[in-house]
Design an enzyme around this catalytic site. Structure first.
Site, PDB file in Angstrom:
ATOM      1  N   HIS A 124       0.841  -1.197   0.000  1.00  9.83           N
ATOM      2  CA  HIS A 124       0.000   0.000   0.000  1.00  9.83           C
ATOM      3  C   HIS A 124       0.875   1.244   0.000  1.00  9.83           C
ATOM      4  CE1 HIS A 124      -2.297   3.173   2.391  1.00  9.83           C
ATOM      5  NE2 HIS A 124      -2.992   3.047   1.271  1.00  9.83           N
ATOM      6  N   SER A 125       0.580   2.165  -0.913  1.00 11.89           N
ATOM      7  CA  SER A 125       1.170   3.490  -0.906  1.00 11.89           C
ATOM      8  C   SER A 125       2.703   3.438  -0.970  1.00 11.89           C
ATOM      9  CB  SER A 125       0.683   4.251   0.341  1.00 11.89           C
ATOM     10  OG  SER A 125       0.960   5.626   0.238  1.00 11.89           O
ATOM     11  N   GLN A 126       3.391   3.944   0.054  1.00 13.88           N
ATOM     12  CA  GLN A 126       4.852   3.977   0.054  1.00 13.88           C
ATOM     13  C   GLN A 126       5.453   2.603  -0.200  1.00 13.88           C
ATOM     14  OE1 GLN A 126       6.632   3.644   3.700  1.00 13.88           O
ATOM     15  NE2 GLN A 126       8.624   4.490   3.174  1.00 13.88           N
ATOM     16  N   HIS A 173      -7.566   7.184   0.284  1.00 14.28           N
ATOM     17  CA  HIS A 173      -6.293   6.472   0.187  1.00 14.28           C
ATOM     18  C   HIS A 173      -6.137   5.405   1.267  1.00 14.28           C
ATOM     19  CE1 HIS A 173      -2.192   5.816  -1.000  1.00 14.28           C
ATOM     20  NE2 HIS A 173      -1.701   6.239   0.149  1.00 14.28           N
TER      21      HIS A 173
END
Length: 370
Positions: free
Chosen positions: A208-210, A346
């Site tokens: 997820h994300s980073q 997000h």
């Protein structure tokens, strides 16, 4: 009358017994273990020795294992494994859902984060998100005008999403410092992630994300041990962001990936920007000039690429998907609103419909990863 009272007593008694068993089973559904992977000893100036780069891993094993491959859940910036265990308003998290459905689940705290030790005289500078940033980008995007076109569609955060709301306060209390350097984080998680797969064997990565780019890096390092990837709004877009600043200089990462033909410098990636965006409210993507160099170690992987309806990633995440496709890496790009999962931001694994999304992922994995 006596018979009716006796029957009522039996019904109450058995209901209490059943409730007791339900509560008991919720505590006995999985076995929990903790261990560390990776890390190395480093001598200090005073000749004392420290360990750095190790990664905390929490393993949940269901009573009945129903799936061939375990899941490795890797959190994003400022987060820890807490993201997967519970939500800020106290509902079960994704780890609970997947272990109940027969998956072995591994959750990590990235190196130099949370329960993975950070050393001020070894590791580089930290960063910490302030509460105002999280309100605007994660929890209450719909309340701030002129951020990105899709922001107003956000409806799934539980609570007001603002400071002083008990749910937001719980969320912000869970945030931790993370390494400021994307390069340092990338190398640390790649090495620790590879060490984890060496220990546990083939697995499915959920990022997820980073941590999205870390999924590509771990797969590049251990292609035979990654059986599938579910990536949720990974850091991007390729090459440059919408402000023209360098973003993922190696296309999908900030550190080297294995391309064919081989390159030793990201400047060897010949790129061009689209002249026209692919749709309304979408950015113009950067892509390779043909013939495109291929990400050979990511080929033949089953990849699900999720984008939520209202996230700040919604205008540009398709660019990362396109880069992968052009580099020979097939991926199933799904905008959640297209499968009637609407209103998410997000931090979708924490939002009101988090289990609905977990079920979608579960169904995709059952169908796609054998």
């Amino acid at each position: 009358m006596i018979k009716m009272i006796f029957l009522t007593f039996l019904l109450v008694f058995f209901n209490i017994q059943l409730l007791g068993k339900e509560k008991q089973s919720s505590y006995l559904e999985y076995k929990s273990e903790v261990f560390y992977v990776g890390g190395k000893y480093v001598k200090q100036d005073n000749s004392k020795t420290l360990m750095t780069g190790q990664m905390y891993v929490e393993k949940w094993t269901p009573k009945e294992i129903k799936h061939k491959y375990p899941l490795v859940l890797i959190h994003g910036a400022a987060q820890t494994a807490v993201n997967w265990i519970t939500t800020p308003d106290g509902r079960p998290g994704w780890a609970n859902y997947f272990v109940k459905n027969g998956y072995i689940v591994y959750m990590v705290d990235q190196p130099s984060r949370g329960r993975s030790a950070w050393h001020p005289n070894i590791d580089k500078e930290f960063r910490m998100f302030n509460a105002e940033i999280l309100e605007k980008k994660f929890t209450a995007a719909e309340q701030f005008k002129n951020q990105w076109p899709q922001a107003y569609k956000h409806t799934q955060w539980p609570g007001t999403g603002r400071q002083g709301d008990e749910i937001f306060d719980q969320f912000y209390a869970s945030q931790v410092e993370s390494l400021k350097s994307h390069v340092e984080s990338s190398n640390l998680v790649k090495n620790a992630g590879a060490a984890l797969l060496d220990k546990i064997g083939p697995a499915i990565l959920i990022t997820h994300s980073q941590s999205g780019p870390f999924g590509w890096l771990i797969t590049d390092a251990r292609p035979d041990l990654v059986k599938g990837i579910v990536t949720i709004e990974p850091s991007g877009p390729p090459i440059k962001n919408k402000k023209g600043k360098d973003s993922m200089t190696w296309g999908v990462t900030v550190v080297p990936m294995t391309y064919e033909p081989t390159i030793s410098n990201p400047k060897h990636l010949e790129v061009v920007q689209e002249t026209k965006a692919q749709g309304k409210n979408l950015v113009k993507c950067w892509k390779q000039k043909e013939p495109a160099k291929q990400l050979v170690n990511l080929k033949d992987k089953n990849i699900l690429f999720l984008i939520s309806e209202s996230s700040y990633h919604a205008p540009y995440d398709h660019c990362t998907s396109n880069w992968l496709t052009q580099a020979g890496v097939k991926n199933d790009l799904v905008r959640l609103e297209d499968v009637n999962i609407k209103g998410n931001g997000h931090m979708l694994m924490l939002e009101k419909n988090n289990i609905e999304i977990a079920k979608f992922i579960d169904n995709w994995m059952k169908k796609s990863i054998k």
